[in-house]
Design a protein around this motif. Structure first.
Motif, PDB file in Angstrom:
ATOM      1  N   THR A 382       0.796  -1.234   0.000  1.00 54.39           N
ATOM      2  CA  THR A 382       0.000   0.000   0.000  1.00 54.39           C
ATOM      3  C   THR A 382       0.825   1.280   0.000  1.00 54.39           C
ATOM      4  O   THR A 382       0.280   2.368  -0.140  1.00 54.39           O
ATOM      5  N   ALA A 383       2.136   1.195   0.191  1.00 57.05           N
ATOM      6  CA  ALA A 383       2.971   2.405   0.213  1.00 57.05           C
ATOM      7  C   ALA A 383       2.915   3.106  -1.139  1.00 57.05           C
ATOM      8  O   ALA A 383       3.062   2.473  -2.191  1.00 57.05           O
ATOM      9  N   THR A 384       2.709   4.417  -1.124  1.00 58.05           N
ATOM     10  CA  THR A 384       2.558   5.154  -2.383  1.00 58.05           C
ATOM     11  C   THR A 384       3.825   5.123  -3.222  1.00 58.05           C
ATOM     12  O   THR A 384       3.761   5.163  -4.456  1.00 58.05           O
ATOM     13  N   TYR A 385       5.019   5.059  -2.552  1.00 49.79           N
ATOM     14  CA  TYR A 385       6.249   5.031  -3.344  1.00 49.79           C
ATOM     15  C   TYR A 385       6.426   3.698  -4.063  1.00 49.79           C
ATOM     16  O   TYR A 385       7.259   3.581  -4.955  1.00 49.79           O
ATOM     17  N   ASN A 386       5.638   2.689  -3.678  1.00 46.45           N
ATOM     18  CA  ASN A 386       5.653   1.412  -4.387  1.00 46.45           C
ATOM     19  C   ASN A 386       4.547   1.320  -5.442  1.00 46.45           C
ATOM     20  O   ASN A 386       4.325   0.261  -6.014  1.00 46.45           O
ATOM     21  N   SER A 387       3.865   2.437  -5.679  1.00 48.43           N
ATOM     22  CA  SER A 387       2.798   2.475  -6.682  1.00 48.43           C
ATOM     23  C   SER A 387       3.080   3.568  -7.702  1.00 48.43           C
ATOM     24  O   SER A 387       2.188   4.302  -8.123  1.00 48.43           O
ATOM     25  N   GLY A 388       4.358   3.698  -8.068  1.00 46.37           N
ATOM     26  CA  GLY A 388       4.754   4.710  -9.029  1.00 46.37           C
ATOM     27  C   GLY A 388       5.570   4.129 -10.158  1.00 46.37           C
ATOM     28  O   GLY A 388       5.632   2.908 -10.346  1.00 46.37           O
ATOM     29  N   VAL A 389       6.229   5.026 -10.907  1.00 46.38           N
ATOM     30  CA  VAL A 389       6.949   4.634 -12.117  1.00 46.38           C
ATOM     31  C   VAL A 389       8.337   5.271 -12.101  1.00 46.38           C
ATOM     32  O   VAL A 389       8.505   6.430 -11.681  1.00 46.38           O
ATOM     33  N   ILE A 390       9.344   4.518 -12.560  1.00 47.21           N
ATOM     34  CA  ILE A 390      10.678   5.053 -12.821  1.00 47.21           C
ATOM     35  C   ILE A 390      11.059   4.675 -14.250  1.00 47.21           C
ATOM     36  O   ILE A 390      10.908   3.515 -14.643  1.00 47.21           O
ATOM     37  N   ILE A 391      11.470   5.677 -15.023  1.00 40.43           N
ATOM     38  CA  ILE A 391      11.832   5.468 -16.427  1.00 40.43           C
ATOM     39  C   ILE A 391      13.343   5.546 -16.566  1.00 40.43           C
ATOM     40  O   ILE A 391      13.969   6.546 -16.190  1.00 40.43           O
ATOM     41  N   LEU A 408      13.854  10.467 -13.351  1.00 39.09           N
ATOM     42  CA  LEU A 408      12.481  10.462 -13.865  1.00 39.09           C
ATOM     43  C   LEU A 408      11.677   9.468 -13.043  1.00 39.09           C
ATOM     44  O   LEU A 408      11.462   8.317 -13.424  1.00 39.09           O
ATOM     45  N   VAL A 409      11.255   9.911 -11.862  1.00 39.49           N
ATOM     46  CA  VAL A 409      10.553   9.053 -10.909  1.00 39.49           C
ATOM     47  C   VAL A 409       9.301   9.784 -10.419  1.00 39.49           C
ATOM     48  O   VAL A 409       9.363  10.969 -10.095  1.00 39.49           O
ATOM     49  N   GLU A 410       8.194   9.060 -10.349  1.00 45.32           N
ATOM     50  CA  GLU A 410       6.960   9.649  -9.838  1.00 45.32           C
ATOM     51  C   GLU A 410       6.198   8.586  -9.048  1.00 45.32           C
ATOM     52  O   GLU A 410       5.827   7.527  -9.584  1.00 45.32           O
ATOM     53  N   PRO A 411       5.950   8.811  -7.719  1.00 46.06           N
ATOM     54  CA  PRO A 411       5.190   7.838  -6.922  1.00 46.06           C
ATOM     55  C   PRO A 411       3.680   8.032  -7.114  1.00 46.06           C
ATOM     56  O   PRO A 411       3.237   9.003  -7.746  1.00 46.06           O
TER      57      PRO A 411
END
Length: 585
Positions: A382-391, A408-411
């Motif tokens: 459930t952690a928001t930083y584990n529900s993001g994208v890194i390119i 280029l990271v966005e949680p």
């Protein structure tokens, strides 16, 4: 009525006078002698042997012959004899040999220049006009001030230290350079290209005579050497074979250590000095200089530490008054940006790496991401930083593209249940943000095949010197040793490896980590004055170390390290896995 004129003593013709022409001619002769007065000599004491009619002389002191007794008078030769005229104050004559005017001041004949009073003039303009500010003004191709004897000084005097005494150089009446003491008694040279903004090039400090170059210095070394400051021999000596400057306090000050540390040349383990920290934990404190490292290699990390002993009964605490201490490295990329965990970590679902690539283009504003494989993407955490994208298409300022490092990271781009493991489509909870767009595409579009992963995060501080260390005894020095090396491409943030993208590191501390007001986690509150000492912070290459890349499992891509350890008794050296060691000094 007088029979002569008041100023030149010219004879008047009187009524019924006989032989009036005699009187008239006498007056003419006197006028001929005095008007347009040209003197043949002013320093002669004896009359000339063959004078001519009309010759005129100023009789010098000590006169002889026919001139005797007529000192200071004008001697005029009148055909056969000398006539003498007594001068009045203010008479002027041109002395031909001296090539200047002489003036009679009532007592003596003086060169005209000697009679001028040039003291306390209001202003002087030479070939230009002086004014109330520029009381001396000169328009000339050059001005010469030379010696009258053996030397010459040009003096600029100001009323007080806060005033200005300077030379100002102008172009078109606009200032371009200034040198002098402006606003204080330090001598400075300043320059400007517009007359408004001045840059200080050099300062000579009045109190010490030492020179500073506030704007830097060019040309002292080849441009290829870089633009940093020049080094002193003391600075170089303080590094030795280490990367850390002034690690042992050899410079005699706290340079390069955190400002929260205090220089201490008394309590030290046979080194020039140590640096102590007092009191409660505040935050991570770090050294000042970046250390360039090769992340493909292994480095030995050493430091001395000593905890102050305090009087009292600390038996209720398992570690007594000894607090937990942390020391590690911040990592920075080639652009001097700090590398945090989210810049390289990847989520792994059930041990499966989320690293994959785009199966379809991705543009800002899109509401879904189509992946080649979503197996490793989050569906439980459930952690928001584990529900993001890194390119992983990030390039530094020089254009180098990193494989496992990205800014280029966005949680928090999707919610649990929005990853379809069958279609490999991730439905977003918001439009794909513009700041995540492709900087090399006008529309910010990432093409199919772009490397992408489910983001993650963790502790960005690398506690590679030691973590949670309690020294065995108080008031005793210990030497700690740790290692770091190789690049962690696993996405797991392995402590003993450099993060991907590392170019520089900076040592840091969390000193007296467990000393908190009121106590913390089984540790007492030992007060705001409780000291811990550090010195000898060292980062040096370990040439005999070996690296082995992990090829399977969740840690795939990280590097295991073995370093040489000697055995004195057997005289042997073996390679052992790294770990923190602490030895008494």
């Amino acid at each position: 009525m007088s029979d002569i004129s008041a100023n030149l003593s010219l004879p008047f013709i009187l009524p019924s006078q006989a032989q009036k022409h005699v009187t008239f001619n006498e007056g003419m002769r006197r006028l001929d002698a005095l008007v347009q007065l040209v003197i043949l000599a002013a320093d002669q004491t004896a009359p000339p042997t063959t004078p001519k009619d009309g010759d005129r002389y100023i009789v010098a002191a000590g006169a002889t012959g026919d001139w005797s007794g007529h000192e200071g008078e004008i001697a005029v030769f009148d055909e056969t004899s000398w006539q003498f005229l007594t001068p009045a104050k203010g008479w002027v004559g041109w002395v031909d040999p001296a090539n200047e005017f002489y003036v009679f001041d009532g007592a003596d004949w003086l060169p005209f220049g000697d009679t001028l009073d040039l003291q306390n003039l209001d202003m002087v303009g030479i070939a230009t006009t002086a004014d109330i500010t520029n009381r001396l003004a000169v328009a000339s191709e050059a001005s010469l001030f030379t010696h009258a004897g053996s030397g010459h000084q040009l003096k600029l005097n100001k009323a007080g230290a806060a005033d200005t005494a300077s030379l100002l150089f102008q172009t078109g009446w606009s200032g371009r350079a200034e040198m002098g003491t402006a606003g204080n008694d330090d001598f400075a040279i300043k320059v400007s290209d517009n007359g408004a903004t001045f840059h200080t090039a050099m300062v000579a400090t009045g109190a010490t005579g030492r020179i500073r170059f506030p704007s830097g210095v060019d040309g002292l070394a080849p441009a290829d050497f870089g633009s940093g400051p020049l080094l002193t021999t003391d600075y170089s000596a303080s590094k030795g074979v280490d990367l850390v400057v002034n690690s042992t306090g050899l410079l005699g000050n706290s340079y390069n250590y955190p400002p929260e540390f205090t220089y201490d040349p008394v309590v030290t383990p046979n080194l020039p000095a140590s640096f102590h920290y007092s009191g409660y934990l505040t935050t991570a404190v770090k050294m000042q200089e970046f250390l360039p490292v090769d992340p493909n290699k292994v480095y030995r990390l050493q430091s001395y530490i000593r905890q102050e002993g305090l009087a009292g009964d600390w038996s209720a605490f398992s570690n007594g008054e000894r607090h937990a201490q942390y020391m590690g490295l911040y990592a920075y990329d080639a652009d001097w940006q700090v590398i945090n965990a989210q810049h390289h970590m990847r989520y792994k679902h059930n041990g499966m790496d989320s690293l994959t690539s785009l199966a379809a283009p991705l543009a800002p504003g899109d509401t879904a991401i189509t992946l080649v494989d979503s197996t490793g993407w989050n569906e439980t955490n459930t952690a928001t930083y584990n529900s993001g994208v890194i390119i992983f298409e990030y390039k530094n300022s020089a254009g180098y593209k990193y494989e496992y490092y990205s800014r280029l990271v966005e949680p928090d781009l999707f919610n649990l249940g929005q990853v379809n493991k069958t279609t490999h489509v991730v439905t977003l909870n918001k439009p794909f943000p513009a700041n995540m767009g492709n900087p090399e595409d006008p529309g910010g579009i990432w093409p199919a095949g772009t490397k992408i992963a489910n983001s993650s995060s963790g502790n960005s501080l690398k506690y590679v010197f030691y973590a949670g260390l309690h020294v065995p005894e108080v008031d005793r020095w210990y030497l700690t040793t740790g290692h770091i090396g190789g690049i962690d491409n696993s996405g797991t943030n392995y402590t003993a490896n450099f993060p991907p993208g590392t170019t520089y590191v900076i040592p840091f501390w969390l000193p007296n980590y467990s000393n908190r007001v009121g106590g913390y986690s089984g540790h007492p509150d030992t007060g705001a004055g409780h000291k811990v000492w550090f010195t000898g912070a060292s980062v040096t290459p370990e040439p005999m170390a070996v690296l082995s890349e992990v090829l399977t499992g969740a840690g795939t891509g990280r590097k295991n390290i073995k370093v040489p350890v000697g055995d004195f008794a057997t005289g042997s050296v073996s390679l052992v896995a790294t770990g923190t060691s602490i030895e008494p000094v």
